[in-house]
Design an enzyme around this catalytic site. Structure first.
Site, PDB file in Angstrom:
ATOM      1  N   CYS A  77       0.815  -1.226   0.000  1.00  0.00           N
ATOM      2  CA  CYS A  77       0.000   0.000   0.000  1.00  0.00           C
ATOM      3  C   CYS A  77       0.841   1.266   0.000  1.00  0.00           C
ATOM      4  O   CYS A  77       0.354   2.342  -0.341  1.00  0.00           O
ATOM      5  CB  CYS A  77      -0.950   0.001   1.194  1.00  0.00           C
ATOM      6  SG  CYS A  77      -2.112  -1.358   1.120  1.00  0.00           S
ATOM      7  N   HIS A 108      -3.246   7.370   2.030  1.00  0.00           N
ATOM      8  CA  HIS A 108      -3.652   6.064   1.519  1.00  0.00           C
ATOM      9  C   HIS A 108      -5.048   5.777   2.064  1.00  0.00           C
ATOM     10  O   HIS A 108      -5.339   6.060   3.230  1.00  0.00           O
ATOM     11  CB  HIS A 108      -2.659   4.988   1.973  1.00  0.00           C
ATOM     12  CG  HIS A 108      -3.169   3.600   1.754  1.00  0.00           C
ATOM     13  ND1 HIS A 108      -3.678   3.189   0.543  1.00  0.00           N
ATOM     14  CD2 HIS A 108      -3.274   2.528   2.592  1.00  0.00           C
ATOM     15  CE1 HIS A 108      -4.069   1.927   0.653  1.00  0.00           C
ATOM     16  NE2 HIS A 108      -3.838   1.506   1.874  1.00  0.00           N
ATOM     17  N   ASN A 130     -10.168   0.025  -0.596  1.00  0.00           N
ATOM     18  CA  ASN A 130      -8.709   0.095  -0.493  1.00  0.00           C
ATOM     19  C   ASN A 130      -8.107  -0.449  -1.792  1.00  0.00           C
ATOM     20  O   ASN A 130      -8.191  -1.645  -2.060  1.00  0.00           O
ATOM     21  CB  ASN A 130      -8.265  -0.740   0.720  1.00  0.00           C
ATOM     22  CG  ASN A 130      -6.752  -0.714   0.927  1.00  0.00           C
ATOM     23  OD1 ASN A 130      -6.001  -0.281   0.052  1.00  0.00           O
ATOM     24  ND2 ASN A 130      -6.309  -1.189   2.081  1.00  0.00           N
TER      25      ASN A 130
END
Ligand code: UT7
Length: 323
Positions: free
Chosen positions: A113, A250, A280
């Protein structure tokens, strides 16, 4: 001094939207649980004809159009991804080929990520030391392909998509008034590698594997790690946190985003949130969020923008730039 200045941005999403209601028919979950615990309302899921490379190519083309450039003008492509089309060659060379480029260099970056933060930092280093003049930095993911669709603790969280920036060498004065990347801070700690991982790989099982996560454990570390690297960024350029125009985090969980902003005293009006729409999307989440906020006019030329991420590894990091 040379600065890496954002010249263009772009993004691409799969055609298919999957709402929380639709997830209810796949696993034992509810829209209420997902919204309350994560803020996610829907995610985009790639169809058979959509891959990390195809989404990445679309995002790259959009970023080039936005910059008024063509592939001929680019000499570096970095793709942040944990879901490459193939084990090798890199998704970056796949995209390079799709763009019709035979010049320059292209490679992938794997920091899960935090991949986009690592990729921007790397492109900035190449540009500042003269190894590249214009870089396409792409985050492209199809996490739907590595999810265990029977595991409700993970499959409701992730989505697919891609985003891209064109970074270009420009002259700066060496002050925090310059446009471009001002400072970057990368961190990792492999002692946490088993808290968020994929249970397969070419050298271990010979399979692709599925994503596994101890969500509560990741959550426990997230806010502290994120806020540390944000503070590092502002200290490095000797600016107060209040100088921030936009926090573009993020997008894993709105509770992590709100917790980080609150700890630092950054009002939510200055935070770009897209996790409700995209879920996500790992390394694609920051460039997707940037594209949304730059297209709708929130992020403007000269704004001070902080990118941050935390994820598998653990890896975490921040990039402070003036748009
Ligand atoms: O992008 C990389 C970084 N990743 C992250 O930042 C993710 C970090 N972690 C998180 O965002 C959160 O930990 C989650 C969203 C994954 C989970 O939220 P939580 O508040 O930590 O919930 P939990 O894991 O403590 O689970 C609470 C309950 C459990 O039931 P019991 O054991 O209390 O009876 C779970 O079984 O919720 C249950 N549960 C679900 N219920 C309905 C777990 N998943 C679901 C689900 N639907 N999809």
């Amino acid at each position: 001094m040379i600065r890496s200045i954002v010249r263009g941005f772009g993004s691409a999403l799969p055609k298919r939207v999957v709402t929380n209601r639709e997830m209810e028919s796949m696993v034992d979950t509810t829209d209420e649980w997902i919204v309350q615990r994560t803020g996610i309302r829907q995610r985009y899921i790639a169809g058979e004809d959509e891959t990390s490379a195809s989404l990445g190519e679309s995002a790259a083309r959009a970023a080039l159009d936005n910059a008024g450039l063509t592939p001929d003008d680019i000499d570096l492509i970095i793709v942040a991804t944990s879901t490459p089309d193939n084990t090798f060659p890199a998704t970056a060379v796949n995209i390079q080929n799709r763009l019709g480029m035979k010049h320059g260099a292209a490679f992938d970056m794997q920091a899960v990520c935090t991949g986009f933060v690592y990729a921007v930092t790397t492109a900035d280093a190449y540009i500042r030391c003269g190894l590249a003049r214009r870089a396409l930095v792409i985050g492209a993911e199809t996490f739907s392909r590595i999810l265990d669709w029977n595991d409700r603790t993970t499959c409701v969280l992730f989505g697919d998509g891609a985003g891209a920036l064109v970074l270009e060498a420009g002259e700066g004065e060496g002050t925090s008034d310059d446009r471009g990347v001002l400072t970057a801070h990368l961190r990792s700690d492999g002692s946490h590698k088993d808290k968020l991982y994929v249970d397969g790989g070419p050298s271990s099982t010979g399979t692709v594997g599925h994503l596994r996560m101890e969500g509560r454990e990741v959550f426990k570390h997230a806010v502290g790690m994120i806020t540390d690297v944000i503070v590092d960024a502002f200290e490095a350029v000797k600016l107060p946190l209040e100088a921030i125009d936009w926090l573009v985090p993020h997008q894993a969980n709105v509770r992590i985003i709100e917790g980080s902003a609150k700890k630092l005293g950054i009002p939510m009006e200055k935070v770009v949130v897209t996790v409700d729409q995209h879920g996500n999307t790992s390394a694609a989440s920051i460039p997707l969020a940037l594209a949304v906020a730059a297209s709708d006019g929130r992020i403007k030329k000269g704004d001070l923008v902080l990118l941050e991420a935390m994820g598998g590894g653990f890896t975490w990091g921040s990039v402070l730039l003036r748009w």
